[in-house]
Design a protein around this motif. Structure first.
Motif, mmCIF file in Angstrom:
data_model
loop_
_atom_site.group_PDB
_atom_site.id
_atom_site.type_symbol
_atom_site.label_atom_id
_atom_site.label_comp_id
_atom_site.label_asym_id
_atom_site.label_seq_id
_atom_site.Cartn_x
_atom_site.Cartn_y
_atom_site.Cartn_z
ATOM 1 N N LYS A 58 0.822 -1.203 0.000
ATOM 2 C CA LYS A 58 0.000 0.000 0.000
ATOM 3 C C LYS A 58 0.871 1.275 0.000
ATOM 4 C CE LYS A 58 -4.170 -1.585 -0.007
ATOM 5 N NZ LYS A 58 -5.130 -1.211 -1.067
ATOM 6 N N LYS A 59 0.313 2.344 -0.568
ATOM 7 C CA LYS A 59 0.977 3.644 -0.536
ATOM 8 C C LYS A 59 0.876 4.189 0.889
ATOM 9 C CE LYS A 59 1.113 8.135 -2.850
ATOM 10 N NZ LYS A 59 2.542 7.992 -3.185
ATOM 11 N N VAL A 60 2.012 4.628 1.434
ATOM 12 C CA VAL A 60 2.087 5.055 2.829
ATOM 13 C C VAL A 60 2.725 6.438 2.916
ATOM 14 C CG1 VAL A 60 3.092 4.544 5.093
ATOM 15 C CG2 VAL A 60 2.268 2.675 3.665
ATOM 16 N N ILE A 61 2.177 7.282 3.769
ATOM 17 C CA ILE A 61 2.877 8.489 4.191
ATOM 18 C C ILE A 61 3.010 8.440 5.711
ATOM 19 C CG2 ILE A 61 2.047 9.869 2.249
ATOM 20 C CD1 ILE A 61 0.128 11.270 4.193
ATOM 21 N N PHE A 62 4.053 9.117 6.226
ATOM 22 C CA PHE A 62 4.342 9.078 7.662
ATOM 23 C C PHE A 62 4.061 10.455 8.278
ATOM 24 C CE2 PHE A 62 7.148 6.037 5.617
ATOM 25 C CZ PHE A 62 6.863 4.878 6.320
ATOM 26 N N VAL A 63 3.449 10.422 9.445
ATOM 27 C CA VAL A 63 3.178 11.650 10.186
ATOM 28 C C VAL A 63 3.782 11.513 11.581
ATOM 29 C CG1 VAL A 63 1.392 13.083 11.255
ATOM 30 C CG2 VAL A 63 1.088 12.243 8.916
ATOM 31 N N GLN A 67 14.540 12.099 9.796
ATOM 32 C CA GLN A 67 15.495 11.368 8.947
ATOM 33 C C GLN A 67 15.534 9.889 9.324
ATOM 34 O OE1 GLN A 67 17.068 12.767 6.279
ATOM 35 N NE2 GLN A 67 17.550 10.621 5.829
ATOM 36 N N GLY A 68 15.383 9.591 10.622
ATOM 37 C CA GLY A 68 15.380 8.190 11.060
ATOM 38 C C GLY A 68 14.214 7.415 10.465
ATOM 39 N N VAL A 69 13.037 8.068 10.390
ATOM 40 C CA VAL A 69 11.876 7.402 9.776
ATOM 41 C C VAL A 69 12.124 7.168 8.292
ATOM 42 C CG1 VAL A 69 9.442 7.685 9.167
ATOM 43 C CG2 VAL A 69 10.221 8.249 11.471
ATOM 44 N N LYS A 70 12.690 8.185 7.616
ATOM 45 C CA LYS A 70 12.996 8.035 6.184
ATOM 46 C C LYS A 70 13.979 6.888 5.953
ATOM 47 C CE LYS A 70 12.156 12.804 4.679
ATOM 48 N NZ LYS A 70 12.770 14.031 4.083
ATOM 49 N N ASP A 71 15.033 6.866 6.754
ATOM 50 C CA ASP A 71 16.052 5.811 6.599
ATOM 51 C C ASP A 71 15.446 4.426 6.829
ATOM 52 O OD1 ASP A 71 17.906 7.764 6.073
ATOM 53 O OD2 ASP A 71 18.743 7.792 8.113
ATOM 54 N N ASN A 72 14.625 4.318 7.865
ATOM 55 C CA ASN A 72 14.000 3.029 8.175
ATOM 56 C C ASN A 72 13.089 2.581 7.032
ATOM 57 O OD1 ASN A 72 14.050 0.987 10.021
ATOM 58 N ND2 ASN A 72 12.459 1.813 11.346
ATOM 59 N N ALA A 73 12.323 3.535 6.485
ATOM 60 C CA ALA A 73 11.412 3.212 5.378
ATOM 61 C C ALA A 73 12.189 2.792 4.138
ATOM 62 C CB ALA A 73 10.521 4.407 5.068
ATOM 63 N N LEU A 74 13.313 3.474 3.872
ATOM 64 C CA LEU A 74 14.140 3.118 2.714
ATOM 65 C C LEU A 74 14.708 1.702 2.862
ATOM 66 C CD1 LEU A 74 16.044 6.497 2.192
ATOM 67 C CD2 LEU A 74 14.443 5.440 0.576
ATOM 68 N N LYS A 133 13.357 -0.664 4.316
ATOM 69 C CA LYS A 133 12.272 -1.631 4.176
ATOM 70 C C LYS A 133 11.665 -1.626 2.777
ATOM 71 C CE LYS A 133 11.060 -1.804 9.070
ATOM 72 N NZ LYS A 133 11.138 -3.272 9.214
ATOM 73 N N GLY A 134 12.314 -0.906 1.839
ATOM 74 C CA GLY A 134 11.903 -1.037 0.440
ATOM 75 C C GLY A 134 11.169 0.126 -0.162
ATOM 76 N N MET A 135 10.860 1.179 0.598
ATOM 77 C CA MET A 135 10.189 2.344 0.017
ATOM 78 C C MET A 135 11.180 3.144 -0.827
ATOM 79 S SD MET A 135 7.491 3.861 2.800
ATOM 80 C CE MET A 135 6.724 4.861 1.527
ATOM 81 N N THR A 136 10.698 3.709 -1.916
ATOM 82 C CA THR A 136 11.590 4.471 -2.795
ATOM 83 C C THR A 136 11.655 5.947 -2.411
ATOM 84 O OG1 THR A 136 9.746 4.687 -4.344
ATOM 85 C CG2 THR A 136 11.313 2.899 -4.747
ATOM 86 N N ILE A 137 10.492 6.549 -2.153
ATOM 87 C CA ILE A 137 10.457 7.971 -1.777
ATOM 88 C C ILE A 137 9.565 8.126 -0.547
ATOM 89 C CG2 ILE A 137 10.020 10.336 -2.554
ATOM 90 C CD1 ILE A 137 10.194 9.342 -5.409
ATOM 91 N N PRO A 138 10.100 7.990 0.654
ATOM 92 C CA PRO A 138 9.270 8.142 1.854
ATOM 93 C C PRO A 138 8.848 9.604 2.042
ATOM 94 C CG PRO A 138 11.357 7.019 2.336
ATOM 95 C CD PRO A 138 11.484 7.633 0.992
ATOM 96 N N HIS A 139 7.568 9.810 2.285
ATOM 97 C CA HIS A 139 7.053 11.153 2.586
ATOM 98 C C HIS A 139 6.775 11.230 4.091
ATOM 99 C CE1 HIS A 139 6.592 12.299 -1.631
ATOM 100 N NE2 HIS A 139 6.110 11.077 -1.844
ATOM 101 N N VAL A 140 7.481 12.129 4.774
ATOM 102 C CA VAL A 140 7.357 12.258 6.223
ATOM 103 C C VAL A 140 6.943 13.692 6.557
ATOM 104 C CG1 VAL A 140 8.488 11.971 8.451
ATOM 105 C CG2 VAL A 140 9.183 10.537 6.512
#
Length: 583
Positions: free
Chosen positions: A175-180, A197-204, A206-213
């Protein structure tokens, strides 16, 4: 743009509705209740607005976030020190405010808020809640979502249960995910930047290409500090990517992806199921080939036994035929007649009687010896037929496990049939009566006194020996009776030729009976036992027959759905790239 897209979207949505209807029927057919509910929900929500599903741990600030996002000035979702959201709350547009309790786990809230004309918001229980069934029902709601808004507590976005739930969303449903990151007002800017940045790194990772936080503060937003709250950036993202006329198209694309995900999972399960079916077919064919091979080997043992018996029979009867011809010659009869007057030399009649008795003794002794020698190998060959089959049943290959995500019931049914087959066959080879059926030897009255030495499959040697001994007695007894009557008719020299010709004829007939007795009785026993062994597989054969039919029908249905989904996906691909920015 929306007006231009509408006719196409309506056509594709109608097509997808038909596909999800067929997909729903397929999930019912394969007996997967959870997947059936998921597809049913997906189908029912095709005409609903674009759906945001808000997920995260208890006390991450989800309810406050939703209240601030909607900006109605009132508390739509309850906020309290203790966990309040004990149901899934779906917030939809309505001309007037209303609440409808759909079931124990789902409540719909209707609000006259403009943004809800384009989106629906779903507030879910916390991923780490202690309330029974919360995570289960949240997981069941996720597949029908269009966007997952993952809310973390800004000061600690690293909790294991939250990221495990993220793995479920990404791994199972992609599913498409954004982080808040909520409650950013409680953190220094430097620490907040580190956590973003920690959330972005963790998402990357786990396979996400462009994490939106997005870092937000519901408190600041509701207190009027809109420039500091972070909600402006989040609303801009929603406007640019969703509500700006794109929501219907995005929802359709997401729904196609979800339907395709479900169909692919069914296809993967079907592949394993087909592998198991082919392995079971090969196993069954191997059983048949093994039985045929063992039957051939046992036949060869019967032929070797027959040759050995005939060799002994021919040697003894040929010798006695020469003795008979010599004793019945003119010189032989004359010598015997003269000798009987002056000595105790037996008369011709007595000599014939003794000749017959000697032949009987020699035949019985020689045939019994050959029988004892050959029957050991024959019994071992026939026993191997059952032993090898028993071993093959116990080592049959299992590919589809009984904890399979989709086809666990099929795997369990197969496991039960195979276990019953093992138990049934073990009982089969342990019962002597399975090898002594009277129908095998209808002319043999009673074998039971001879079976004390064996039980079950071990009794085969005793059974064969007993039956063959009876057969040998029948042959030699019948032969000697006929020859005895022939000799009893001797009175004059003129009957010498009749006696010798009759003897040779009876010997030839006895030889023929010996061959027929060995071949027909023992080979009939082998054939019948082979069939009895094979009959143990009747239930397994029925399982294979039904499985073959079901697999063919389900595979055709799944392939048809796959082709239709691919057609829609290809048609929507250019639009998907434009909206999502993905290749």
């Amino acid at each position: 743009m929306t007006k231009l897209l509408n006719p196409q979207l309506q056509t594709h949505r109608a097509q997808l509705e038909e596909i999800t209807k067929d997909l729903h029927e397929l999930t019912i057919r394969i007996g997967h209740e959870e997947m059936s509910h998921t597809v049913s929900d997906l189908r029912n929500r095709l005409h609903e607005p674009f759906m945001f599903v808000i997920v995260g741990e208890v006390k991450a600030g989800k309810s406050s976030f939703i209240n601030a996002l909607l900006a109605t000035g009132e508390e739509i979702t309850k906020v309290a020190p203790q966990p309040m959201t004990d149901t899934i709350q779906q917030i939809l547009y309505g001309e007037e405010r209303a609440e409808v309790m759909v079931n124990d786990y789902l409540k719909k809230i209707m609000l006259p808020v403009d943004i809800l004309q384009d989106i629906a918001i779903v507030d879910t229980p916390g991923t780490n809640t202690i309330v029974a069934h919360h995570q289960e029902i949240t997981e069941r709601f996720v597949p029908a979502s269009d966007l997952i808004v993952f809310v973390f507590e800004a000061k600690n976005p690293y909790r294991q249960s939250a990221w495990e739930f993220f793995d479920f969303i990404q791994g199972e449903w992609r599913k498409k995910v954004i982080f808040v990151l909520q409650q950013k007002d409680l953190m220094p800017a430097e620490d907040l930047a580190i956590n973003i940045q920690g959330v972005k790194d963790n998402a990357l990772k786990k396979g996400m290409t462009i994490p939106h936080v997005f870092a937000v503060s519901a408190k600041q937003e509701q207190e009027g500090q809109t420039t500091q709250s972070g909600f402006g950036e989040l609303r801009a993202y929603i406007q640019n990517h969703i509500t700006g006329g794109q929501a219907p198209a995005l929802k359709l694309i997401n729904s196609v992806a979800t339907a395709n995900n479900i169909n692919e999972r069914i296809a993967t399960g079907l592949d394993l199921r087909q592998q198991q079916y082919r392995a079971d077919q090969e196993f069954r064919e191997d059983i048949r080939e093994t039985l045929d091979e063992q039957e051939t080997k046992s036949y060869k043992q019967v032929d070797l036994l027959n040759d050995a018996l005939l060799g002994a029979y021919d040697r003894i009867t040929t010798k006695k035929a020469y003795e008979l011809e010599g004793g019945l010659s003119l010189f032989g009869l004359l010598r015997r007649s003269v000798s009987s007057i002056f000595s105790k030399t037996p008369s011709a009649q007595q000599w014939l009687t003794d000749l017959a008795k000697e032949m009987e003794d020699e035949l019985n002794g020689a045939l019994q010896q050959r029988l004892n020698e050959g029957m050991i190998d024959l019994a071992d060959s026939i026993q191997q037929m059952a032993k090898i089959i028993d071993l093959k049943i116990r080592s049959s290959k299992t590919i589809l496990s009984n904890d399979h995500e989709i086809f666990s019931d099929i795997a369990e049914r197969r496991e039960n049939v195979l276990r019953d087959l093992q138990d049934q066959f073990s009982r089969f080879i342990s019962k002597t009566e399975n090898f002594t059926d009277e129908s095998l030897f209808p002319d043999k009255k009673n074998l039971s006194p001879n079976l004390a030495a064996g039980s079950g499959i071990a009794a085969i040697g005793v059974i064969l020996m007993t039956v063959s001994q009876i057969g040998m007695l029948d042959i030699t007894g019948g032969l000697l009776t006929a020859i005895g009557l022939l000799f009893a008719g001797f009175s004059t020299r003129s009957k010498r030729k009749k006696i010798t010709d009759g003897f040779r004829q009876e010997i030839a007939q006895g030889r023929q009976r010996l061959t027929e007795e060995v071949n027909s009785t023992l080979k009939r026993y082998i054939v019948h036992l082979k069939k009895r062994i094979d009959d143990n597989f009747l239930r397994f054969d029925d399982l294979l027959k039904r499985e073959g039919v079901q697999l063919e029908e389900i595979s055709i249905q799944q392939s048809n759905i796959n082709e239709r989904l691919a057609t829609i996906a290809n048609a929507l691909a250019p639009l998907s790239r434009d909206l999502d920015g993905r290749p």
